[in-house]
Design a protein around this motif. Structure first.
Motif, PDB file in Angstrom:
ATOM      1  N   TYR A   1      -0.243   2.279  -0.473  1.00  0.00           N
ATOM      2  CA  TYR A   1       0.390   3.387  -1.202  1.00  0.00           C
ATOM      3  C   TYR A   1      -0.004   3.416  -2.681  1.00  0.00           C
ATOM      4  O   TYR A   1       0.012   4.451  -3.312  1.00  0.00           O
ATOM      5  CB  TYR A   1       1.922   3.282  -1.091  1.00  0.00           C
ATOM      6  CG  TYR A   1       2.368   3.245   0.342  1.00  0.00           C
ATOM      7  CD1 TYR A   1       2.559   4.427   1.064  1.00  0.00           C
ATOM      8  CD2 TYR A   1       2.561   2.026   1.000  1.00  0.00           C
ATOM      9  CE1 TYR A   1       2.927   4.400   2.398  1.00  0.00           C
ATOM     10  CE2 TYR A   1       2.934   1.990   2.342  1.00  0.00           C
ATOM     11  CZ  TYR A   1       3.120   3.170   3.032  1.00  0.00           C
ATOM     12  OH  TYR A   1       3.474   3.142   4.347  1.00  0.00           O
ATOM     13  N   CYS A   2      -0.322   2.220  -3.262  1.00  0.00           N
ATOM     14  CA  CYS A   2      -0.561   2.139  -4.703  1.00  0.00           C
ATOM     15  C   CYS A   2      -1.978   1.736  -5.075  1.00  0.00           C
ATOM     16  O   CYS A   2      -2.382   1.896  -6.219  1.00  0.00           O
ATOM     17  CB  CYS A   2       0.374   1.120  -5.350  1.00  0.00           C
ATOM     18  SG  CYS A   2       2.096   1.362  -4.933  1.00  0.00           S
TER      19      CYS A   2
ATOM     20  N   CYS B   1      -2.590  -2.285  -1.787  1.00  0.00           N
ATOM     21  CA  CYS B   1      -1.395  -1.643  -1.226  1.00  0.00           C
ATOM     22  C   CYS B   1      -1.790  -0.271  -0.701  1.00  0.00           C
ATOM     23  O   CYS B   1      -2.441   0.496  -1.399  1.00  0.00           O
ATOM     24  CB  CYS B   1      -0.320  -1.505  -2.303  1.00  0.00           C
ATOM     25  SG  CYS B   1       1.067  -0.493  -1.773  1.00  0.00           S
TER      26      CYS B   1
ATOM     27  N   CYS C   1       5.902  -0.299  -5.089  1.00  0.00           N
ATOM     28  CA  CYS C   1       6.521   0.794  -4.341  1.00  0.00           C
ATOM     29  C   CYS C   1       7.572   0.294  -3.346  1.00  0.00           C
ATOM     30  O   CYS C   1       8.267   1.084  -2.736  1.00  0.00           O
ATOM     31  CB  CYS C   1       5.437   1.570  -3.603  1.00  0.00           C
ATOM     32  SG  CYS C   1       4.561   0.565  -2.384  1.00  0.00           S
TER      33      CYS C   1
ATOM     34  N   HIS D   1       5.278  -4.749  -1.044  1.00  0.00           N
ATOM     35  CA  HIS D   1       4.937  -4.532  -2.463  1.00  0.00           C
ATOM     36  C   HIS D   1       6.239  -4.526  -3.264  1.00  0.00           C
ATOM     37  O   HIS D   1       6.689  -3.486  -3.760  1.00  0.00           O
ATOM     38  CB  HIS D   1       4.170  -3.222  -2.619  1.00  0.00           C
ATOM     39  CG  HIS D   1       3.493  -3.088  -3.940  1.00  0.00           C
ATOM     40  ND1 HIS D   1       2.846  -1.954  -4.335  1.00  0.00           N
ATOM     41  CD2 HIS D   1       3.357  -3.961  -4.974  1.00  0.00           C
ATOM     42  CE1 HIS D   1       2.348  -2.123  -5.551  1.00  0.00           C
ATOM     43  NE2 HIS D   1       2.657  -3.331  -5.957  1.00  0.00           N
TER      44      HIS D   1
END
Ligand SMILES: [Zn+2]
Lengths: 1001, 91
Positions: free
Chosen positions: B8-9, B6, B63, B59
């Motif tokens: 972002y994660c 991901c 998130c 996701h």
């Protein structure tokens, strides 16, 4: 008196501990360390089951998880009974009871033997061709087949055991603890890699640990002594976890593997109690090393399936590892040197070996010479043409092979024997490799499929990679490990290895007999009773793809997935169809490698933990007041509240009348709630709902309908404008999560320029909805200083207020058509507020009602329920809700689709009301509607979507979707049911208070 | 079972994600001006390639962000992951 056929004690068997067990009702004993198979063989029991189709007697063939015949039902008639257990893997324990799986009515009685006699009539495809047609006959065949089919019995009671799941993340996973796996794991761990080593057996060391091969030496020691020392050192390593009795079931993409760790199956009953039986390991490894070994192949010859015919390596393992004598007079049949090792092993233990039959012309290897020197007769260029002995092998006949191997010549040699060890070469166990998406290549010289292209960070090492001799195993392992693990050296780089290096082999997939193929029984798949003849028949009937032949003949479709016979099936197909095996490819091996029990798969997610459920803050009150519950999505919702043994119908009728006559109260906390904020919130709602939102005043509520881009109704609910840039949207109970997801999707991907923030607040609020003519009085009692006048608090508006010091939001909205208020409070005050409403409503006989009454009341008003009256094919126009579709708005989700030629058709199914001619007949939801009774084929117009007996109208009412129904008002239609036809008339879907007078009453 | 990175994660197990079909199919700005065929092209037609495919993923159990993925559907290799709004790679 039970026999105990043992040779001098084995170090792996503890002869001081006797273990009693029952097999097919008879008492036997073995020793600690025995498997059921080894203990049975020690008791001279070879016959363990009957074959699937012909009911032929079958015996133990192997000593591992590839076993096709010795499949048993364990602890029958107990709550721990389990089918499909391989006797070759089942460690015996005191009190174990097992029985043959395919032996109805008993293993010694031949009910299906009749199939063997009539076998010319049971060729490949027989089940498809015969039993499946005509369909009506299936019921008659089924009883017989199901009983004799040997598929095992599933337990009838709840599984008493505990199962567990565990996630493991590691740098290196090594599958298989034979010599390759041991060395790989040791060197990975020594190089600071977090390593996990798993093996399906209870002992480390694979075959090397017990195989005292005469001519295999490492560092001038026997290979078994050397590996024992390696294992001792291995066990001392810190960052290594070792799991035995752990079988990898599946190898998925991105190095995600599932393994079953067996913890208590080998323990006595009393020791099993309260312990975790099996654990499903969910392993994510950075690198995987497959060291899964190789499986010995049988040979395909006439009557190759009698009890007493075993794999040569199995005969050796039973003698070496378990100290068990599989036969008193042994013969070996081979196409390579492996059988000579077994022969020599038996001979050295004082067990009689009558002969070796070798299809090769000769071999000059040291091991062959040793066998020859031992005085064991070797018949070169010979093949077995027949075997005799019904329930146990008693002799074999061999003849000389022609030069091309396709026929036999000369006279027959008959040899009396009770055990035949068969050695057809080795098949690398590439099952896990292919599961992971790896691509194989065919090695023409050795006739094996080998790993070629890897799909992830993994390697195959040792015999599963085609290295069969200890020298090549160690040399190649050292090279491959250094490269794969990126290490400079291994600790076995310089060991000296001596090993037998003769690899000669003569491969004949189907060995000839003196009888023609039609008269012989050369089994390819033992578990599914498929013979070479069946495979040839399938080819004659035009099947070419290996996957089709597999399904038609059922070859490889048993619980063993054809681990033994698959290669021969491919070979026979290739030979017959004259194609190369490499071009033919192989069948797909699918997980699990060996059967898994459901308990392991579900782990702790059983009973109340099976799925997540959600309860409202008022739940305890509903329970105390004897509500019946229904599941709505994950929610447990109060369905109805029966009083004094009321039936559901009676309770719902009473609740429905009370809600209209005085007051009702509903727990509406489950409705989805989405908090919407941002300067573009109004614009956003304009785009997601069909109607216009910009002009909605602050403090006002509006009903909205949400479509998919295809124009079909997706969800509905009331949205309230709390402030200039602040709304709260409600959704259906079941649709909440999906609606939020869809809104987020549009905001993130299509309209990122909009300033809008979404927050799910479903669980933050509890909602009590009070309705009915007395609802206003009740609310007035609860909040005396709130002005409830029509001017101050009209229908479709909201107030922020307080009940004593509890903040609340009250919406004057109605899903029943009655004057009603929805009181929203912070969730943890939900029950208190509910009780307050009940207290205040007592004098008005306020009646709690559940979802069933809610459905009835809204149906009286013709309000739809998305998902009940709609099914993803209904537009708002189909629902006769044109009024909610804005004509002025330039765009909204799904707008364009409402003008597609298909959605504008006049004869689409449209929502209508239905009234039965007899007002007492309540229609069944889902019942089909027709206009002509004696038509063929019947023209089905639609179906009933909602149907109730309305206590307030004293008649049956229904909603339905009917093709072209919009223009059929007053038309008479029919609903044909099983034993009657119901006459109905199309009506206005709003049955009650058509002028909406009660909203403001 | 994919291991998805991901943007972002970081790397997470596939079961945290939801697949959202083909990527880079923009919702038409003026749907009402499209013919039935043009609208149907946007609404229904998807490539479903055996080979390298551009996909949308969300996701969902993390998130909740949407992002793009280039995946070879023939062997499930994830070639590239990039954020929404970023241009797809030309090759
Ligand atoms: Zn994320």
């Amino acid at each position: 008196m039970a026999e105990n056929l043992r040779v001098k004690s084995s170090e792996f068997i503890d002869e001081t501990i006797r273990v009693s067990f029952k097999f097919n009702g008879k008492e036997y004993y073995g020793f600690k360390g025995d498997t059921l198979a080894s203990a049975l063989l020690a008791n001279n029991v070879h016959l363990v089951g009957r074959s699937f189709k012909y009911h032929r007697p079958r015996g133990i063939m192997t000593a591992g998880s590839e076993e096709p015949n010795a499949i048993v039902q364990v602890n029958d008639n107990t709550d721990r009974t389990e089918p499909n257990v391989r006797a070759t893997e089942l460690e015996i324990y005191e009190g174990l009871e097992a029985s043959s799986q395919n032996c109805w009515p008993s293993v010694n009685f031949d009910i299906g033997g009749i199939n063997n006699v009539i076998s010319p009539f049971l060729p490949a495809g027989f089940y498809y061709k015969t039993f499946m047609w005509p369909a009506s006959f299936w019921e008659k065949y089924e009883y017989f087949i199901r009983h004799s089919a040997g598929l095992g019995k599933s337990p009838k009671d709840k599984d008493p055991d505990i199962y567990d799941h565990r996630y493991i993340h590691c740098d290196v996973l090594v599958v298989g603890a034979g010599i390759s796996g041991i060395l790989a794991a040791k060197n990975a761990a020594k190089n600071n890699l977090k390593t996990l080593l798993v093996d399906e057996k209870n002992e480390l060391g694979g075959a090397t640990i017990y195989q005292n091969r005469e001519f295999n030496k490492i560092e001038n020691q026997s290979s078994s002594d050397w590996i024992k020392k390696e294992i001792q050192e291995l066990k001392k390593l810190n960052n290594l976890e070792i799991k035995t009795r752990t079988s990898v079931a599946a190898f998925h993409g991105y190095n995600y593997l599932l393994a079953r760790e067996n913890l208590t199956d080998h323990l006595e009953k009393k020791e099993k109690q309260g312990k975790i039986r099996q654990r499903l390991l969910k392993i994510r490894a950075k690198k995987v090393i497959l060291a899964t070994g190789a499986l010995e192949r049988p040979l395909i010859f006439n009557n190759n399936d009698r009890p007493g015919i075993m794999l040569s390596s199995a005969v050796k393992k039973y003698a070496d590892f378990y100290g068990v004598v599989s036969g008193k007079k042994n013969v070996f049949f081979t196409n390579n040197d492996s059988a000579y090792e077994s022969a020599l092993c038996l001979h050295n233990k004082g067990i009689k070996v009558e002969a070796v039959i070798d299809i090769r012309e000769n071999s000059g290897s040291k091991i062959v010479k040793a066998v020859n020197d031992a005085g064991i007769p070797i018949h070169w260029s010979h093949t077995i043409v027949d075997t005799k002995g019904y329930k146990k092998l008693n002799s074999i006949s061999a003849m000389k092979l022609s030069n091309d191997g396709s026929s036999v010549t000369g006279s027959k040699i008959d040899i009396v024997c009770d055990c035949l060890g068969v050695a057809g070469g080795w098949t690398p166990a590439v099952h896990l490799f292919t599961q992971s998406g790896g691509k194989l290549t065919f090695d023409e010289t050795n006739k094996v499929f080998l790993p070629n292209k890897y799909s992830s960070e993994q390697i195959s090492v040792g015999s599963c990679n085609g290295d069969f001799k200890i020298k090549e195993i160690i040399n190649n392992l050292s090279i491959n490990l250094k490269e794969f693990l990126n290490i400079e050296k291994t600790d076995f780089d310089n060991v000296t290895v001596e090993s037998e290096d003769d690899n000669s082999k003569r491969n004949i997939w189907l060995l000839p007999s003196d009888k023609p193929l039609g008269k012989t029984k050369p089994f390819v798949d033992y578990q599914n009773d498929a013979t070479a003849k069946d495979i040839k028949l399938a080819l004659r009937e035009g099947f070419r793809s290996i996957e089709h032949v597999k399904r038609y003949t059922t070859t490889g479709m048993g619980t063993d997935q054809g681990k033994l016979g698959n290669m021969h099936a491919l070979g026979i197909i290739a030979d017959t169809a004259d194609v190369k095996m490499g071009e033919l490819g192989t069948t797909t091996f699918r997980p699990p490698y060996t059967p898994l029990t459901f308990g392991t798969i579900v782990g702790r997610n059983v009973g109340e933990y099976f799925d997540v459920f959600r309860r409202t803050p008022m739940n305890d009150w509903h329970v105390e007041n004897k509500a019946e519950f229904e599941n709505v999505g994950q929610w447990k919702r109060a369905w109805y509240y029966p009083i004094n043994n009321e039936s559901m119908h009676e309770a719902v009728q009473r609740e429905s009348m009370a809600a209209r006559e005085t007051a009702g109260i509903l727990d509406a906390s489950t409705l989805g709630k989405i908090d919407i904020q941002g300067t573009d919130a109004s614009e956003f709602l304009n785009r997601v709902y069909t109607n216009a939102w910009s002009k909605l005043g602050i403090g006002k509520c509006r009903y909205g309908l949400m479509l998919n881009e295809d124009g079909m109704v997706y969800d509905d609910g009331v949205t309230t404008r709390l402030g200039e840039n602040h709304y709260i949207m409600t959704t259906t109970t079941g649709g909440a999560a999906n609606v939020l997801g869809k809104l987020e999707d549009y905001l993130q991907t299509e309209w990122p320029e909009l300033d809008v923030y979404l927050t799910s607040v479903t669980d933050h609020y509890a909602t009590a909805s009070i309705c009915g003519p007395n609802s206003k009085k009740i609310l007035n009692k609860i909040i005396p200083d709130l002005d409830l006048s029509e001017e101050n608090f009209p229908h479709m508006s909201f107030k922020d207020t307080q009940i004593e010091n509890i903040k609340c939001r009250i919406m004057r909205i109605s899903f029943t058509g009655e004057h009603s208020y929805e009181i929203n409070v912070q969730a943890n005050y939900g029950k208190a507020v509910w009780e307050k409403c009940m207290e205040a409503g007592k004098e008005f006989n306020i009646t709690p009602y559940g979802t069933e009454t809610m459905h009835l009341l809204r149906a009286e008003k013709g309000f739809i329920i998305v998902g009940q009256d709609t099914d993803g094919t209904m537009t708002p126009i189909d629902l006769q809700m044109d009024w909610i579709v804005s004509k002025k708005k330039y765009d909204f989700i799904g707008k364009r689709s409402l003008y597609r030629s298909d959605t504008m058709k006049e004869d689409r199914k449209q929502l209508v009301g239905l009234l039965t001619d007899d007002p007492n007949i309540v229609l069944e939801e889902g019942a089909q509607i027709v206009s002509e009774l004696n038509q063929s084929p019947v023209n089905m117009l639609g179906h009933v979507t909602s149907s109730y007996y309305s206590p307030n109208l004293k008649k049956s009412i229904a909603l339905a979707v009917v093709r072209g129904g919009k223009n059929m008002m007053g038309k008479k239609l029919f609903i044909p049911m099983e034993n009657k036809t119901i006459n109905v008339t199309i009506a206005n879907p709003v049955f009650f208070d058509t002028e909406n007078k009660r909203l403001n009453a | 079972m994919f291991l998805i990175n991901c943007p972002y994660c970081g790397e997470r197990d596939q079961h945290e994600f939801k697949a959202g079909g083909e990527a880079h199919i923009e919702r038409p700005k003026q749907p009402t001006e499209l013919s039935d065929d043009e609208w149907a092209e946007y609404l229904f037609m998807r490539k479903n390639i055996k080979g390298v495919q551009f996909e949308r993923w969300n996701h969902a159990h993390g998130c909740r962000k949407w992002f793009n993925m280039v995946r070879d559907t023939s062997n499930d290799q994830i070639k590239l992951i990039y954020k929404m709004g970023e241009k797809p790679p030309s090759e």
